[in-house]
Design a protein around this motif. Structure first.
Motif, short mmCIF file in Angstrom:
data_model
loop_
_atom_site.label_atom_id
_atom_site.label_comp_id
_atom_site.label_asym_id
_atom_site.label_seq_id
_atom_site.Cartn_x
_atom_site.Cartn_y
_atom_site.Cartn_z
N LEU A 1 0.86 -1.17 0.04
CA LEU A 1 -0.06 -0.01 -0.11
C LEU A 1 0.70 1.21 0.09
N LEU A 2 0.16 2.25 -0.53
CA LEU A 2 0.89 3.84 -0.35
C LEU A 2 0.18 4.58 0.60
N PHE A 3 1.14 5.12 1.46
CA PHE A 3 0.46 5.96 2.35
C PHE A 3 0.79 7.44 2.23
N LEU A 4 0.12 8.22 1.97
CA LEU A 4 0.31 9.56 1.31
C LEU A 4 -0.38 10.62 2.39
N ASP B 1 -7.77 18.48 5.16
CA ASP B 1 -8.39 17.12 5.01
C ASP B 1 -8.08 16.61 3.61
N PRO B 2 -7.83 15.32 3.50
CA PRO B 2 -8.04 14.19 4.49
C PRO B 2 -6.73 13.91 5.30
N GLY B 3 -5.80 14.52 5.46
CA GLY B 3 -4.56 14.22 6.32
C GLY B 3 -3.79 13.16 5.65
N LEU B 4 -4.37 11.86 5.89
CA LEU B 4 -3.75 10.60 5.26
C LEU B 4 -4.62 9.85 4.49
N SER B 5 -4.23 9.52 3.36
CA SER B 5 -4.54 8.46 2.32
C SER B 5 -4.14 7.36 2.19
N ILE B 6 -4.86 6.42 2.00
CA ILE B 6 -4.17 4.90 1.88
C ILE B 6 -4.57 4.69 0.58
N VAL B 7 -3.49 4.20 -0.23
CA VAL B 7 -3.98 3.95 -1.90
C VAL B 7 -3.32 2.63 -2.10
N ASP B 8 -4.20 2.11 -2.99
CA ASP B 8 -4.14 0.48 -3.49
C ASP B 8 -3.33 0.85 -4.86
N SER C 1 -1.74 -1.62 -6.73
CA SER C 1 -1.38 -3.04 -7.00
C SER C 1 -1.70 -3.18 -8.54
N ASP C 2 -2.57 -2.23 -9.13
CA ASP C 2 -2.59 -1.91 -10.71
C ASP C 2 -1.85 -0.54 -10.67
N PRO C 3 -0.66 -0.59 -11.03
CA PRO C 3 0.33 0.70 -11.07
C PRO C 3 -0.19 1.82 -12.08
N THR C 4 -1.13 1.27 -12.97
CA THR C 4 -1.54 1.97 -14.06
C THR C 4 -2.83 2.84 -13.65
N ALA C 5 -3.36 2.46 -12.48
CA ALA C 5 -4.51 3.02 -11.94
C ALA C 5 -4.65 3.06 -10.51
N PRO C 6 -3.72 3.76 -9.79
CA PRO C 6 -3.70 3.81 -8.22
C PRO C 6 -5.00 4.23 -7.72
N VAL C 7 -5.46 3.88 -6.74
CA VAL C 7 -6.85 4.30 -6.28
C VAL C 7 -6.85 4.45 -4.70
N ILE C 8 -7.63 5.52 -4.08
CA ILE C 8 -7.66 5.98 -2.85
C ILE C 8 -8.58 4.90 -2.06
N VAL C 9 -8.27 4.13 -1.25
CA VAL C 9 -9.48 3.16 -0.70
C VAL C 9 -9.65 3.21 0.81
N VAL D 1 -3.76 0.41 10.42
CA VAL D 1 -4.13 0.22 9.07
C VAL D 1 -4.32 -1.20 8.60
N SER D 2 -4.40 -2.20 9.48
CA SER D 2 -4.79 -3.41 9.08
C SER D 2 -6.06 -3.70 8.19
N VAL D 3 -6.77 -2.74 8.33
CA VAL D 3 -8.29 -2.76 7.35
C VAL D 3 -7.79 -1.52 6.56
N PRO D 4 -7.48 -1.40 5.40
CA PRO D 4 -7.04 -0.18 4.75
C PRO D 4 -8.41 1.12 4.46
N GLU D 5 -9.45 0.11 4.30
CA GLU D 5 -10.57 1.01 4.30
C GLU D 5 -11.19 1.66 5.49
N SER D 6 -10.69 1.24 6.70
CA SER D 6 -11.10 1.77 8.00
C SER D 6 -10.03 2.11 8.90
#
Length: 206
Positions: free
Chosen positions: A79-82, A87-94, A96-104, A138-143
């Motif tokens: 995961l990427l932590f940005l 707001d939002p302070g911290l974003s967790i990004v998946d 795994s598909d480097p062509t389309a990173p997405v905030i989870v 961050v064991s559950v990246p969505e929460s």
């Protein structure tokens, strides 16, 4: 205004192997698993494939939907932590598909300006400008969920983790503390040369 890949096989004569334009003005970057994750001054995340050092290529990007964009980036367990100002302070990004990173997932419990981050074993450590160290599960990246918050004595510019303690580069030097969650955070020592420390890295016992 881009990423230079440099060969350092002979430290006395470093040699540029490849270059790719990426972002307006590079602000921060990290490399993991043959990919470079680059933040530019506008806060956009650009993903560069560096598997062939002589021919790095941009494969994806993530443009944040807020004014100041991303500020800092680290990688942990795929995961990427940005961090971002405001707001939002911290974003967790998946990514795994480097062509389309997405905030989870996102986290923003009383974060002022984020200064530094580190990651270990499903824990994200984030220091802010209010001299606080947020320890986030961050064991559950969505929460993501804060499990503890420590008060620091100086502004943290960089963090590094080693075993069960944390090294903190501060405005006055270097400090080390235990990082276990709980009411007590033991201060293990400090090195205060009287100057401003911007980075801290760990190599063996150094």
């Amino acid at each position: 205004q881009g990423l230079h890949v440099v060969w350092i096989g002979n430290p006395a004569e470093p040699e540029m192997m490849g270059f790719v334009e990426a972002g307006a003005d590079v602000w921060d970057f990290t490399v993991s698993g043959g990919l470079a994750y680059i933040l530019d001054y506008d806060g956009t995340l650009t993903v560069v494939d560096v598997a062939d050092p002589a021919a790095p290529v941009v494969v994806g990007e993530l443009v944040p939907g807020w004014e100041h964009g991303f500020f800092d980036v680290i990688v942990g367990d795929g995961l990427l932590f940005l961090s971002s100002v405001g707001d939002p302070g911290l974003s967790i990004v998946d990514a795994s598909d480097p062509t389309a990173p997405v905030i989870v997932g996102t986290y923003n419990e009383n974060i002022d300006i984020p200064n530094a981050m580190a990651y270990r074993d499903d824990r994200l450590f984030l220091a802010d400008s209010f001299l606080r160290l947020h320890i986030v599960d961050v064991s559950v990246p969505e929460s993501p969920m804060r499990v503890d918050m420590k008060q620091l004595t100086d502004t943290a510019e960089a963090l590094a983790l080693l075993e069960d303690w944390i090294l903190i580069a501060t405005s006055n030097g270097l400090e080390s503390k235990t990082w276990n969650t709980g009411p007590d955070t033991e201060s293990l020592g400090s090195y205060l040369p009287g100057g401003h420390a911007d980075r801290v890295e760990i190599g063996r016992d150094i």
